[in-house]
Scaffold this motif. Structure first.
Motif, PDB file in Angstrom:
ATOM      1  N   VAL A   7       0.836  -1.204   0.000  1.00 31.60           N
ATOM      2  CA  VAL A   7       0.000   0.000   0.000  1.00 31.60           C
ATOM      3  C   VAL A   7       0.873   1.256   0.000  1.00 31.60           C
ATOM      4  CG1 VAL A   7      -1.778   1.283   1.256  1.00 31.60           C
ATOM      5  CG2 VAL A   7      -1.904  -1.210   1.131  1.00 31.60           C
ATOM      6  N   GLU A   8       1.980   1.214   0.733  1.00 36.49           N
ATOM      7  CA  GLU A   8       2.890   2.367   0.765  1.00 36.49           C
ATOM      8  C   GLU A   8       3.423   2.675  -0.634  1.00 36.49           C
ATOM      9  OE1 GLU A   8       5.069   5.569   2.056  1.00 36.49           O
ATOM     10  OE2 GLU A   8       3.559   4.444   3.187  1.00 36.49           O
ATOM     11  N   ASN A   9       3.760   1.646  -1.385  1.00 38.97           N
ATOM     12  CA  ASN A   9       4.255   1.868  -2.745  1.00 38.97           C
ATOM     13  C   ASN A   9       3.169   2.404  -3.664  1.00 38.97           C
ATOM     14  OD1 ASN A   9       7.200   0.945  -3.460  1.00 38.97           O
ATOM     15  ND2 ASN A   9       6.501  -0.425  -1.844  1.00 38.97           N
ATOM     16  N   ILE A  10       1.958   1.904  -3.503  1.00 41.04           N
ATOM     17  CA  ILE A  10       0.846   2.411  -4.312  1.00 41.04           C
ATOM     18  C   ILE A  10       0.587   3.876  -4.003  1.00 41.04           C
ATOM     19  CG2 ILE A  10      -1.655   2.247  -4.642  1.00 41.04           C
ATOM     20  CD1 ILE A  10      -1.337  -0.808  -4.247  1.00 41.04           C
ATOM     21  N   VAL A  11       0.573   4.219  -2.711  1.00 45.14           N
ATOM     22  CA  VAL A  11       0.319   5.604  -2.305  1.00 45.14           C
ATOM     23  C   VAL A  11       1.409   6.531  -2.846  1.00 45.14           C
ATOM     24  CG1 VAL A  11       0.306   7.152  -0.298  1.00 45.14           C
ATOM     25  CG2 VAL A  11      -1.079   5.082  -0.290  1.00 45.14           C
ATOM     26  N   TYR A  53      -2.359   9.988   1.237  1.00 51.83           N
ATOM     27  CA  TYR A  53      -1.517   9.378   2.253  1.00 51.83           C
ATOM     28  C   TYR A  53      -2.089   8.035   2.685  1.00 51.83           C
ATOM     29  CZ  TYR A  53      -4.884  11.453   5.606  1.00 51.83           C
ATOM     30  OH  TYR A  53      -6.020  11.816   6.294  1.00 51.83           O
ATOM     31  N   ARG A  54      -1.298   7.343   3.514  1.00 49.99           N
ATOM     32  CA  ARG A  54      -1.670   6.020   3.976  1.00 49.99           C
ATOM     33  C   ARG A  54      -1.865   6.022   5.477  1.00 49.99           C
ATOM     34  NH1 ARG A  54       0.818   2.566   6.754  1.00 49.99           N
ATOM     35  NH2 ARG A  54       2.796   3.684   6.546  1.00 49.99           N
ATOM     36  N   ARG A  55      -2.855   5.268   5.949  1.00 43.90           N
ATOM     37  CA  ARG A  55      -2.995   4.964   7.375  1.00 43.90           C
ATOM     38  C   ARG A  55      -3.270   3.473   7.468  1.00 43.90           C
ATOM     39  NH1 ARG A  55      -2.200   4.210  12.120  1.00 43.90           N
ATOM     40  NH2 ARG A  55      -3.409   5.086  13.844  1.00 43.90           N
ATOM     41  N   GLY A  56      -2.293   2.720   8.011  1.00 42.11           N
ATOM     42  CA  GLY A  56      -2.422   1.273   7.987  1.00 42.11           C
ATOM     43  C   GLY A  56      -2.474   0.793   6.546  1.00 42.11           C
ATOM     44  N   LYS A  57      -3.505   0.042   6.202  1.00 42.91           N
ATOM     45  CA  LYS A  57      -3.688  -0.451   4.839  1.00 42.91           C
ATOM     46  C   LYS A  57      -4.676   0.401   4.047  1.00 42.91           C
ATOM     47  CE  LYS A  57      -2.892  -5.218   6.380  1.00 42.91           C
ATOM     48  NZ  LYS A  57      -3.457  -6.582   6.449  1.00 42.91           N
ATOM     49  N   TYR A  58      -5.076   1.551   4.604  1.00 40.72           N
ATOM     50  CA  TYR A  58      -6.026   2.431   3.929  1.00 40.72           C
ATOM     51  C   TYR A  58      -5.297   3.486   3.107  1.00 40.72           C
ATOM     52  CZ  TYR A  58      -9.360   0.472   7.293  1.00 40.72           C
ATOM     53  OH  TYR A  58     -10.123  -0.372   8.043  1.00 40.72           O
ATOM     54  N   ILE A  59      -5.820   3.754   1.924  1.00 38.61           N
ATOM     55  CA  ILE A  59      -5.362   4.840   1.066  1.00 38.61           C
ATOM     56  C   ILE A  59      -6.352   5.982   1.230  1.00 38.61           C
ATOM     57  CG2 ILE A  59      -4.916   5.558  -1.313  1.00 38.61           C
ATOM     58  CD1 ILE A  59      -4.448   2.511  -1.902  1.00 38.61           C
ATOM     59  N   ILE A  60      -5.848   7.182   1.542  1.00 38.27           N
ATOM     60  CA  ILE A  60      -6.732   8.302   1.853  1.00 38.27           C
ATOM     61  C   ILE A  60      -6.465   9.449   0.894  1.00 38.27           C
ATOM     62  CG2 ILE A  60      -7.468   9.917   3.657  1.00 38.27           C
ATOM     63  CD1 ILE A  60      -6.308   7.818   5.668  1.00 38.27           C
ATOM     64  N   LEU A  61      -7.521   9.916   0.245  1.00 41.41           N
ATOM     65  CA  LEU A  61      -7.465  11.095  -0.612  1.00 41.41           C
ATOM     66  C   LEU A  61      -8.174  12.232   0.103  1.00 41.41           C
ATOM     67  CD1 LEU A  61      -8.472   9.549  -4.089  1.00 41.41           C
ATOM     68  CD2 LEU A  61      -6.261   9.452  -2.917  1.00 41.41           C
ATOM     69  N   ARG A 162      -5.963  -2.992  15.874  1.00 39.26           N
ATOM     70  CA  ARG A 162      -6.191  -2.162  17.060  1.00 39.26           C
ATOM     71  C   ARG A 162      -4.904  -1.980  17.851  1.00 39.26           C
ATOM     72  NH1 ARG A 162     -10.458  -5.217  20.397  1.00 39.26           N
ATOM     73  NH2 ARG A 162      -9.231  -6.961  19.566  1.00 39.26           N
ATOM     74  N   PHE A 163      -3.946  -2.892  17.673  1.00 37.45           N
ATOM     75  CA  PHE A 163      -2.696  -2.848  18.431  1.00 37.45           C
ATOM     76  C   PHE A 163      -1.554  -2.244  17.613  1.00 37.45           C
ATOM     77  CE2 PHE A 163      -4.581  -7.021  20.187  1.00 37.45           C
ATOM     78  CZ  PHE A 163      -5.437  -6.327  21.014  1.00 37.45           C
ATOM     79  N   VAL A 164      -1.491  -2.585  16.337  1.00 36.97           N
ATOM     80  CA  VAL A 164      -0.507  -2.029  15.414  1.00 36.97           C
ATOM     81  C   VAL A 164      -1.053  -2.273  14.005  1.00 36.97           C
ATOM     82  CG1 VAL A 164       0.838  -4.186  15.457  1.00 36.97           C
ATOM     83  CG2 VAL A 164       1.910  -2.062  14.660  1.00 36.97           C
ATOM     84  N   VAL A 165      -0.871  -1.314  13.116  1.00 36.65           N
ATOM     85  CA  VAL A 165      -1.504  -1.408  11.803  1.00 36.65           C
ATOM     86  C   VAL A 165      -0.540  -1.923  10.736  1.00 36.65           C
ATOM     87  CG1 VAL A 165      -3.178   0.418  12.276  1.00 36.65           C
ATOM     88  CG2 VAL A 165      -0.978   1.005  11.250  1.00 36.65           C
ATOM     89  N   GLY A 166      -1.114  -2.553   9.715  1.00 36.61           N
ATOM     90  CA  GLY A 166      -0.384  -2.828   8.488  1.00 36.61           C
ATOM     91  C   GLY A 166       0.436  -4.088   8.441  1.00 36.61           C
ATOM     92  N   ILE A 167       0.611  -4.778   9.596  1.00 33.22           N
ATOM     93  CA  ILE A 167       1.427  -5.997   9.599  1.00 33.22           C
ATOM     94  C   ILE A 167       0.521  -7.176   9.295  1.00 33.22           C
ATOM     95  CG2 ILE A 167       3.031  -7.448  10.891  1.00 33.22           C
ATOM     96  CD1 ILE A 167       3.571  -5.073  12.717  1.00 33.22           C
TER      97      ILE A 167
END
Length: 269
Positions: A7-11, A53-61, A162-167
């Motif tokens: 997701v980071e690369n896509i963003v 930008y990214r938050r966890g696995k979410y792409i935000i516009l 809820r504990f850590v995102v994206g892993i």
């Protein structure tokens, strides 16, 4: 499912395309995703993109009038078009940009989603998430203190947003192997020194995966159509019935909470 590095690369890619550009309008071919594409997205007209930008696995516009939050689900993907073309079987929608570029979203399993939020609702939605694993907030003290309170496997802990995102599953397996920790260990039994090692391993694994554009196992492709190259560097994930690259013993495969776990009983404890 695309995880944080993918997701980071896509963003990073679409930020260069969208930042400070105008979305002229959208074209919807199939809005039957995990949730229906909202009316506000269908009716976009001449709106500027102020941030991507990214938050966890979410792409935000971030737009003038609100926020689009995108989740890729299992098989969601983007590609760029430079001329209008017919939609394919799995294509869902287009963003028509004032630069002449079209950003097309496709999703063969339709588990992804596009949602619309105002600022207050967006904050409420995202504030439920844990810290970013590459941030200073995710550190050995945070991990140690929180795991004292959780009687679940350390792998399940790492995959809980809820504990850590994206892993996700790939990077949880790889980080635990690098740390020498069994995925079945109870989180509350992980000692402080192991938390130090695990935090450092997670950060290193994720940064290397980002460098190599994520991991392609089956479906994931970058926007330019190339696969993620971190698959070449996997030590345990997907290596069922293969030998450990560290000790040359047979790797173990089990199912944990409906997900695949891979580990070495000699290198992890």
């Amino acid at each position: 499912m695309p995880e944080l590095p993918e997701v980071e690369n896509i963003v990073s890619y679409i930020r260069n395309i969208l930042l400070n550009r105008i979305i002229l309008y959208t074209v919807i071919k199939n809005d039957n995703l995990r949730w229906r594409v909202p009316f506000e997205i269908k009716q976009l007209f001449n709106v500027r993109v102020f941030n991507v930008y990214r938050r966890g696995k979410y792409i935000i516009l971030k737009l003038y009038s609100g926020y689009i939050i995108i989740h890729l689900g299992m098989t969601g993907s983007f590609r760029l078009l430079f001329n209008k073309s017919n939609f394919g079987k799995h294509d869902c929608l287009d963003l028509i940009i004032d630069s002449g570029i079209i950003i097309r979203y496709s999703d063969c399993r339709k588990f992804g989603f596009w949602l619309w939020f105002n600022k207050e609702d967006k904050d409420f939605f995202l504030n439920k998430l844990g810290p970013e694993p590459l941030s200073k907030n995710f550190n050995c003290n945070y991990l140690y203190n929180l795991t004292r309170l959780k009687k679940l496997s350390i792998k399940s802990f790492l995959m809980n947003s809820r504990f850590v995102v994206g892993i996700g599953n790939i990077y949880a397996n790889e980080s635990l192997f690098k740390s020498g920790i069994m995925p079945t260990r109870l989180s509350m039994d992980i000692n402080f020194d192991e938390c130090v090692t695990l935090v450092n391993s997670i950060k290193k694994i994720l940064l290397i995966a980002i460098k190599y554009n994520g991991t392609t196992i089956k479906n994931f492709k970058q926007i330019d159509g190339k696969p993620g190259e971190f698959a070449k560097y996997l030590k345990v994930y997907g290596r069922r019935n293969k030998l450990c690259k560290k000790c040359n013993n047979l790797l173990i495969y089990i199912r944990q909470n409906q997900r695949s776990s891979f580990f070495c009983k000699f290198c992890q404890n």
